[in-house]
Design a protein around this motif. Structure first.
Motif, PDB file in Angstrom:
ATOM      1  N   GLU A 239      25.832  10.142 -25.237  1.00 40.55           N
ATOM      2  CA  GLU A 239      25.826  11.413 -25.981  1.00 40.55           C
ATOM      3  C   GLU A 239      24.600  11.523 -26.883  1.00 40.55           C
ATOM      4  N   TYR A 240      24.250  10.425 -27.522  1.00 44.11           N
ATOM      5  CA  TYR A 240      23.079  10.464 -28.406  1.00 44.11           C
ATOM      6  C   TYR A 240      21.812  10.703 -27.582  1.00 44.11           C
ATOM      7  N   SER A 241      21.771  10.119 -26.383  1.00 44.69           N
ATOM      8  CA  SER A 241      20.588  10.315 -25.524  1.00 44.69           C
ATOM      9  C   SER A 241      20.477  11.780 -25.089  1.00 44.69           C
ATOM     10  N   LEU A 272      17.297  -0.140 -26.789  1.00 46.12           N
ATOM     11  CA  LEU A 272      17.954   1.167 -26.903  1.00 46.12           C
ATOM     12  C   LEU A 272      16.963   2.281 -26.561  1.00 46.12           C
ATOM     13  N   GLU A 273      15.754   2.184 -27.107  1.00 41.07           N
ATOM     14  CA  GLU A 273      14.720   3.202 -26.825  1.00 41.07           C
ATOM     15  C   GLU A 273      14.381   3.219 -25.332  1.00 41.07           C
ATOM     16  N   ASP A 274      14.328   2.024 -24.725  1.00 37.94           N
ATOM     17  CA  ASP A 274      14.068   1.949 -23.274  1.00 37.94           C
ATOM     18  C   ASP A 274      15.167   2.663 -22.491  1.00 37.94           C
ATOM     19  N   GLU A 278      14.919   5.897 -19.899  1.00 34.42           N
ATOM     20  CA  GLU A 278      15.487   5.895 -18.541  1.00 34.42           C
ATOM     21  C   GLU A 278      16.403   7.104 -18.339  1.00 34.42           C
ATOM     22  N   LEU A 279      17.267   7.345 -19.334  1.00 37.09           N
ATOM     23  CA  LEU A 279      18.237   8.435 -19.207  1.00 37.09           C
ATOM     24  C   LEU A 279      17.542   9.790 -19.187  1.00 37.09           C
TER      25      LEU A 279
END
Length: 287
Positions: A239-241, A272-274, A278-279
């Motif tokens: 959700e955050y992404s 997390l940033e990676d 990706e997403l």
């Protein structure tokens, strides 16, 4: 121990009575047929295709999704049987569950386009994360991503003021999301969503995770199933992404549970940033 006082018993009864007045769509016969076929010892792709092809509208939706950029298939599916062959039975089952849910859950006077767009993105993101992080099955992650907030449209249909409740809950950085719902309506989208998941024969871990997904203390509770906690943590990252993808950097739920989700999944800041990158690629290819 003192016995419970009568007012609380009366209150429980009134909540039960309220829940009975909320229309939970019955599990459609098509979904029962698809689930039954997939649960067979030796599921048959031809039988599954024949079942889906019986409903022209559902078959057309499945073909449209199969041939969408999201799957990026080299070949285009020319029939339902061809789609089952190209995607595999389980993937077709997941897509059918989503298509049937969209068809079954309607709200008069409110468009659910944004709701389903967000739910589909969350399901895609969770399936991707589950595949790469191996914390739970991809199928279960996808199903939970799709049904996680299914109680919301049911409550929008029931209560005229529920959109206002949602707005307040989304802006709440301290209290639990469901506390706002309980205070205003004596029920929550998590309770109603879990009830629908059970009614529709979804896996027990999915309905439990729906019930608990705003309670982030659960992530550090060893007594709760690892799968349930994985689903809740993955959903929050997903959700955050999505919010970041749309240029929104703040999310109240991330403030409340983001650190717990990362701790549970063993995600450091760089990783997390990676994952977010990706997403965002996944979302770009889905259009």
């Amino acid at each position: 121990m003192t016995p419970p006082s009568n007012p609380s018993v009366a209150n429980d009864q009134s909540v039960d009575a309220l829940i009975k007045t909320i229309r939970i769509p019955p599990r459609p016969s098509m979904l029962i047929d698809v689930q039954t076929e997939l649960a067979c010892k030796e599921p048959d792709p031809r039988r599954l295709a024949a079942t889906i092809a019986n409903d022209v509208a559902l078959a057309a939706s499945l073909l449209k999704l199969t041939n969408s950029p999201f799957f990026g298939l080299r070949l285009k599916a020319s029939s339902v049987e061809h789609a089952v062959h190209l995607l595999g039975m389980r993937q077709c089952g997941l897509l059918m569950t989503g298509i049937i849910a969209r068809q079954s859950v309607q709200v008069s006077k409110v468009s659910l386009v944004k709701f389903w767009d967000f739910s589909s993105k969350r399901a895609q993101a969770m399936a991707h994360l589950a595949t790469h992080m191996r914390v739970c099955s991809t199928d279960m992650a996808h199903t939970f991503g799709l049904f996680c907030d299914i109680g919301i449209p049911l409550l929008l249909e029931k209560f005229a003021g529920y959109q206002k409740t949602l707005d307040l809950a989304h802006q709440e950085f301290e209290n639990n999301f469901t506390l706002i719902e309980e205070q205003r309506h004596s029920t929550s989208h998590t309770s109603i969503g879990a009830l629908m998941a059970r009614t529709w024969g979804l896996p027990e871990e999915v309905s439990t995770a729906i019930l608990l997904h705003h309670d982030y203390d659960i992530l550090s509770d060893g007594a709760t199933s690892e799968t349930v906690r994985s689903l809740i943590a993955l959903a929050l990252v997903a959700e955050y992404s999505i919010h970041k993808y749309h240029g929104e950097e703040t999310l109240a739920e991330w403030d409340k549970g983001g650190q717990s989700a990362c701790d549970f999944l063993g995600l450091g800041n760089d990783e997390l940033e990676d994952r977010f990158e990706e997403l965002h690629d996944v979302f770009n290819h889905a259009h």
